[in-house]
Scaffold this motif. Structure first.
Motif, PDB file in Angstrom:
ATOM      1  N   LEU A   5       0.822  -1.209   0.000  1.00  0.00           N
ATOM      2  CA  LEU A   5       0.000   0.000   0.000  1.00  0.00           C
ATOM      3  C   LEU A   5       0.858   1.262   0.000  1.00  0.00           C
ATOM      4  CD1 LEU A   5      -2.855  -1.020   2.454  1.00  0.00           C
ATOM      5  CD2 LEU A   5      -3.047  -0.643  -0.011  1.00  0.00           C
ATOM      6  N   LYS A   6       1.936   1.240   0.765  1.00  0.00           N
ATOM      7  CA  LYS A   6       2.833   2.405   0.792  1.00  0.00           C
ATOM      8  C   LYS A   6       3.491   2.621  -0.562  1.00  0.00           C
ATOM      9  CE  LYS A   6       3.951   2.545   5.715  1.00  0.00           C
ATOM     10  NZ  LYS A   6       4.995   2.433   6.725  1.00  0.00           N
ATOM     11  N   VAL A   7       3.932   1.537  -1.208  1.00  0.00           N
ATOM     12  CA  VAL A   7       4.548   1.645  -2.528  1.00  0.00           C
ATOM     13  C   VAL A   7       3.529   2.162  -3.536  1.00  0.00           C
ATOM     14  CG1 VAL A   7       5.489   0.286  -4.439  1.00  0.00           C
ATOM     15  CG2 VAL A   7       6.351  -0.069  -2.135  1.00  0.00           C
ATOM     16  N   THR A   8       2.306   1.668  -3.459  1.00  0.00           N
ATOM     17  CA  THR A   8       1.252   2.127  -4.362  1.00  0.00           C
ATOM     18  C   THR A   8       0.972   3.612  -4.157  1.00  0.00           C
ATOM     19  OG1 THR A   8       0.235  -0.065  -4.336  1.00  0.00           O
ATOM     20  CG2 THR A   8      -1.143   1.758  -5.055  1.00  0.00           C
TER      21      THR A   8
ATOM     22  N   SER B  78       1.783   6.403  -7.016  1.00  0.00           N
ATOM     23  CA  SER B  78       0.679   7.198  -7.563  1.00  0.00           C
ATOM     24  C   SER B  78       0.937   8.687  -7.375  1.00  0.00           C
ATOM     25  CB  SER B  78      -0.646   6.790  -6.932  1.00  0.00           C
ATOM     26  OG  SER B  78      -0.663   7.076  -5.557  1.00  0.00           O
ATOM     27  N   ARG B  79       1.530   9.063  -6.244  1.00  0.00           N
ATOM     28  CA  ARG B  79       1.899  10.473  -6.041  1.00  0.00           C
ATOM     29  C   ARG B  79       2.943  10.910  -7.063  1.00  0.00           C
ATOM     30  NH1 ARG B  79       2.645  11.535   0.431  1.00  0.00           N
ATOM     31  NH2 ARG B  79       0.460  11.290   0.971  1.00  0.00           N
TER      32      ARG B  79
ATOM     33  N   VAL C 194       1.458  16.461 -13.800  1.00  0.00           N
ATOM     34  CA  VAL C 194       1.245  17.897 -13.588  1.00  0.00           C
ATOM     35  C   VAL C 194       2.451  18.685 -14.093  1.00  0.00           C
ATOM     36  CG1 VAL C 194       1.020  19.675 -11.810  1.00  0.00           C
ATOM     37  CG2 VAL C 194      -0.383  17.622 -11.706  1.00  0.00           C
ATOM     38  N   ASP C 195       3.658  18.187 -13.835  1.00  0.00           N
ATOM     39  CA  ASP C 195       4.860  18.873 -14.311  1.00  0.00           C
ATOM     40  C   ASP C 195       4.933  18.892 -15.834  1.00  0.00           C
ATOM     41  OD1 ASP C 195       5.618  19.429 -11.734  1.00  0.00           O
ATOM     42  OD2 ASP C 195       7.104  17.811 -11.604  1.00  0.00           O
ATOM     43  N   VAL C 196       4.517  17.804 -16.482  1.00  0.00           N
ATOM     44  CA  VAL C 196       4.520  17.759 -17.947  1.00  0.00           C
ATOM     45  C   VAL C 196       3.546  18.794 -18.503  1.00  0.00           C
ATOM     46  CG1 VAL C 196       3.833  16.337 -19.924  1.00  0.00           C
ATOM     47  CG2 VAL C 196       5.339  15.395 -18.187  1.00  0.00           C
ATOM     48  N   VAL C 197       2.362  18.887 -17.918  1.00  0.00           N
ATOM     49  CA  VAL C 197       1.375  19.868 -18.369  1.00  0.00           C
ATOM     50  C   VAL C 197       1.902  21.286 -18.174  1.00  0.00           C
ATOM     51  CG1 VAL C 197      -0.932  20.810 -17.898  1.00  0.00           C
ATOM     52  CG2 VAL C 197      -0.595  18.342 -18.071  1.00  0.00           C
ATOM     53  N   LYS C 198       2.513  21.549 -17.014  1.00  0.00           N
ATOM     54  CA  LYS C 198       3.075  22.885 -16.764  1.00  0.00           C
ATOM     55  C   LYS C 198       4.184  23.209 -17.764  1.00  0.00           C
ATOM     56  CE  LYS C 198       4.062  22.498 -12.358  1.00  0.00           C
ATOM     57  NZ  LYS C 198       4.407  22.753 -10.945  1.00  0.00           N
ATOM     58  N   THR C 199       5.006  22.219 -18.085  1.00  0.00           N
ATOM     59  CA  THR C 199       6.092  22.433 -19.043  1.00  0.00           C
ATOM     60  C   THR C 199       5.537  22.738 -20.431  1.00  0.00           C
ATOM     61  OG1 THR C 199       7.523  20.954 -17.785  1.00  0.00           O
ATOM     62  CG2 THR C 199       8.143  21.378 -20.072  1.00  0.00           C
ATOM     63  N   ILE C 200       4.514  22.012 -20.840  1.00  0.00           N
ATOM     64  CA  ILE C 200       3.905  22.273 -22.150  1.00  0.00           C
ATOM     65  C   ILE C 200       3.345  23.691 -22.205  1.00  0.00           C
ATOM     66  CG2 ILE C 200       1.949  21.642 -23.646  1.00  0.00           C
ATOM     67  CD1 ILE C 200       2.497  18.712 -22.817  1.00  0.00           C
ATOM     68  N   PHE C 201       2.644  24.122 -21.161  1.00  0.00           N
ATOM     69  CA  PHE C 201       2.120  25.481 -21.135  1.00  0.00           C
ATOM     70  C   PHE C 201       3.245  26.517 -21.138  1.00  0.00           C
ATOM     71  CE2 PHE C 201      -2.038  23.899 -19.148  1.00  0.00           C
ATOM     72  CZ  PHE C 201      -2.670  23.882 -20.376  1.00  0.00           C
ATOM     73  N   ALA C 202       4.320  26.240 -20.432  1.00  0.00           N
ATOM     74  CA  ALA C 202       5.452  27.168 -20.421  1.00  0.00           C
ATOM     75  C   ALA C 202       6.064  27.296 -21.819  1.00  0.00           C
ATOM     76  CB  ALA C 202       6.500  26.701 -19.417  1.00  0.00           C
ATOM     77  N   VAL C 203       6.161  26.185 -22.538  1.00  0.00           N
ATOM     78  CA  VAL C 203       6.692  26.229 -23.911  1.00  0.00           C
ATOM     79  C   VAL C 203       5.777  27.070 -24.794  1.00  0.00           C
ATOM     80  CG1 VAL C 203       7.101  24.801 -25.965  1.00  0.00           C
ATOM     81  CG2 VAL C 203       7.997  24.086 -23.749  1.00  0.00           C
ATOM     82  N   PHE C 204       4.460  26.905 -24.647  1.00  0.00           N
ATOM     83  CA  PHE C 204       3.528  27.719 -25.430  1.00  0.00           C
ATOM     84  C   PHE C 204       3.677  29.201 -25.107  1.00  0.00           C
ATOM     85  CE2 PHE C 204       0.751  23.883 -26.136  1.00  0.00           C
ATOM     86  CZ  PHE C 204       0.862  23.908 -27.529  1.00  0.00           C
TER      87      PHE C 204
END
Length: 118
Positions: A38-41, A45-46, A53-63
């Motif tokens: 459960l701890k590993v899961t 997941s975190r 979230v970081d990928v989405v922020k990076t894409i917006f920053a590139v735009f």
């Protein structure tokens, strides 16, 4: 020893049995394994959520950088009365920024490593 003492001693021996101890140990280890899973899961997941979230922020920053670069290119084109010179100047600004980053790269890497460790 009287019969009652023998009876109590027999009950005490019945309370402690080797097979019961093995069963309790097995249950304990199973529970510990489930808790670890459960701890590993939870941690994975975190991590996945954070990465997404970081990928989405990076894409917006590139735009943002892309559209600001276009705006700067068009602005400099008006100032210099030439689209070619306006976008050439914008490209030159990015080349200068890359040069500055290359000059401070070791210090920047060290700083980012220290921040990620903290």
């Amino acid at each position: 020893m009287n019969t009652q003492e023998k009876s109590n001693k027999g009950k005490e021996e019945a309370k402690f049995s080797l097979s019961g101890s093995f069963q309790k140990t097995k249950e304990y280890l199973d529970t510990k394994l489930k808790i670890m899973q459960l701890k590993v899961t939870e941690r994975s997941s975190r991590l996945i959520a954070s990465l997404l979230v970081d990928v989405v922020k990076t894409i917006f920053a590139v735009f943002v950088v892309f559209f600001l670069s276009l705006a700067l290119g068009f602005y400099l084109s008006e100032v210099l009365d030439s689209f070619s010179l306006g976008f050439l100047a914008t490209g030159g600004i990015f080349v200068l920024l890359i040069g500055v980053i290359l000059l401070v790269e070791p210090k920047l890497e060290r700083f980012l490593m220290n921040q990620s460790i903290k």
